[in-house]
Structures are given as C-alpha cells and as structure tokens.
Design an enzyme around this catalytic site. Structure first.
Site, short mmCIF file in Angstrom:
data_model
loop_
_atom_site.label_atom_id
_atom_site.label_comp_id
_atom_site.label_asym_id
_atom_site.label_seq_id
_atom_site.Cartn_x
_atom_site.Cartn_y
_atom_site.Cartn_z
N ASP A 80 0.95 -0.78 0.08
CA ASP A 80 0.00 0.28 0.17
C ASP A 80 0.97 1.14 0.25
OD1 ASP A 80 -2.23 1.62 1.18
OD2 ASP A 80 -1.49 1.95 2.80
N ASP A 93 0.12 5.21 0.67
CA ASP A 93 -0.22 5.75 1.91
C ASP A 93 0.09 5.71 3.10
OD1 ASP A 93 -0.68 8.20 0.23
OD2 ASP A 93 -2.50 7.80 -0.53
P1 B16 Z 1 -6.49 10.70 -3.79
P2 B16 Z 1 -2.93 4.21 -0.42
C1 B16 Z 1 -5.40 6.18 -0.43
O1 B16 Z 1 -4.50 5.24 -0.89
C2 B16 Z 1 -5.89 6.99 1.04
O2 B16 Z 1 -5.39 5.78 1.77
C3 B16 Z 1 -6.98 7.29 1.50
O3 B16 Z 1 -7.02 8.23 2.13
C4 B16 Z 1 -7.45 8.64 0.32
O4 B16 Z 1 -8.60 8.76 -0.05
C5 B16 Z 1 -6.76 7.60 -1.51
O5 B16 Z 1 -5.81 7.08 -1.41
C6 B16 Z 1 -7.41 8.28 -2.37
O6 B16 Z 1 -6.20 8.75 -2.65
O7 B16 Z 1 -7.07 11.50 -3.33
O8 B16 Z 1 -4.91 10.39 -3.78
O9 B16 Z 1 -6.24 9.32 -5.28
O10 B16 Z 1 -3.53 4.37 1.80
O11 B16 Z 1 -4.49 2.83 -1.20
O12 B16 Z 1 -1.94 3.91 -0.93
MG MG Z 2 -2.49 2.89 3.02
#
Ligand code: B16
Ligand code: MG
Length: 233
Positions: free
Chosen positions: A11, A13
């Site tokens: 993953d 974030d």
């Molecule tokens: P974006 P991951 C996710 O990333 C985040 O955890 C989540 O908080 C966020 O809303 C989502 O990506 C979408 O992100 O707005 O940049 O498209 O944890 O799956 O790497």
């Molecule tokens: Mg994450």
C-alpha cells in the site's frame, strides 16, 4: 511461509510515506469550511477509501448533502489541498525500513508491486525515487472499485503473474486488509492492532524489519492461530 511467498504488495499512503496525515488534513480543511470539526478518530473509515468514496463517507458522517456536480468540485479542491501539502515531499520522506525491505526483496527475487487506492500514487513513487524498485504498479486510476473491493490487489498479482496465495500485502488501513483478505492474500498491518484486527500480523513499524523476520513472525502467528482453533474444538 518464507518459502511460499513470491510477491509483496505495498500500500502507499501510510506504508511507503506518511501521506495519510496529508489526506486527513485536507478533508479536515473541507469539513471546517462547512463549519464542522473533523477528528482523527472520525477519519479512520476514510483511510484506504478512494477520493469520491472518502467524500461520501464524510458527507454521511456530517449529515450534509451535495449534488454529483458539487461532489466533483469538492474532490478536485481536496486534491488541490492535498497536492499543495505534499509539494515538498522528497525521498527523505520514505518511511523507515521501506527502502531496505524493497532492496532486500529485489535481491531475493521476490516480486514487488504497488497496490494503492490513490490516483496520485505513481507520481509520488517517482518523487520518492522508488519507482524502479516495483515490478508492477496499480493505483486508483487502474481499478473500477476501491478498497475494500479486492480489485487493486488482484490486478497487482495478475500483473506480476503470481497466484494470490503466494502474495503478501502490507497495509495501514482496515479497508486495505479486508481487500487483501478478499483477494485470498496474506496480510501484514502496520499501525494500531485495534484498527487492524483482521490482519494476519500487525507491526508498529517496518523499521528494522527484514523480510526474514516478517516471514518468521507470520509463521508464528499462523501456528498460534491454528493452536487456538484446535483448542476451541
Ligand atoms: P487520492 P492508499 C489511499 O491511498 C488513502 O489511504 C486514502 O486516504 C485516499 O483517500 C485514497 O488513497 C485516494 O487518494 O485522493 O490521492 O486519489 O492508502 O491506498 O495508498
Ligand atoms: Mg494506506
């Protein structure tokens, strides 16, 4: 376990870099502009959710209604806030242990993939100068359904040509653990054990956590779970 795993899916974030906080602060700013507080605890369900799904969860929580056109505008604004807050990101921001683990996996011929819900993920991997360490990259632009749907991880495994049961997913969000489990993969959660109950193993950090140690701990957890199951019968 050490001998059966052939791929590790990361993953982004909250695992590779601490952008989870930047997502939270951006939604907090949106909520505040409508006159609401938005706590870290309330943010938990948004972790791992796609941008639009996150907004829908926030609207539901606050009891606010918006049209589809308004939702598109809010998502764009949230992304502007988010991109502004990570504008100074550099490779120094890669979380402890991640680079070592990626390099170790390379040297042991274990495949690596990105499995992120973020539509900014590929760009961020480039900024962090990590993109060359991934055999496949799947992000929010590549899937129809976000986590907890397993699509992101299934697609990553398919691109690596590795069977799901040979894949380990490393995640910081409950939605991501559920997605990986639904894909039939092994899971390591990094963060609060209370929030990541479904994971096979929960670590507080990837720092000083080489691949061999992760596999040994996974084996140990598996053996203990098996013993507990037998005790119940
Ligand atoms: P974006 P991951 C996710 O990333 C985040 O955890 C989540 O908080 C966020 O809303 C989502 O990506 C979408 O992100 O707005 O940049 O498209 O944890 O799956 O790497
Ligand atoms: Mg994450």
């Amino acid at each position: 376990m050490l001998h059966t795993l052939q791929a590790c899916i990361f993953d982004m974030d909250g695992i590779i870099v601490d952008t989870a906080e930047a997502h939270y602060q951006s939604w907090k700013k949106i909520a505040y502009s409508w006159g609401f507080e938005f706590s870290r605890a309330a943010n938990q369900p948004l972790k791992g959710a796609s941008r639009m799904h996150s907004l829908e969860l926030l609207l539901e929580m606050l009891g606010v209604e918006k049209t589809n056109a308004e939702k598109e505008v809010i998502c764009a604004l949230k992304n502007d806030y988010y991109l502004a807050s990570i504008s100074e990101l550099t490779k120094a921001d890669v979380l402890p242990g991640v680079l070592n683990l990626l390099q170790e996996l390379r040297s042991q011929s274990i495949k690596t993939a990105l499995g992120s819900a973020s539509r900014n993920a590929k760009r961020i991997l480039q900024i962090l100068e990590l993109d060359h360490l991934f055999d496949a990259q799947v992000d929010g632009n590549d899937v129809h359904e976000g986590k907890p749907n397993p699509e992101v991880f299934q697609l990553a495994a398919a691109r690596l040509h590795i069977a799901p049961e040979r894949c380990l997913v490393i995640e910081d969000a409950a939605k991501g653990i559920t997605a990986a489990k639904r894909a039939g993969m092994h899971t390591v959660g990094v963060g609060n054990p209370e929030e990541l109950k479904g994971a096979d193993l929960v670590l507080s950090t990837l720092e000083d956590m080489p691949w061999k140690s992760i596999c040994t701990l996974l084996d140990k957890e598996g053996t203990e779970t098996q013993a507990e199951r037998e005790k119940l019968h």
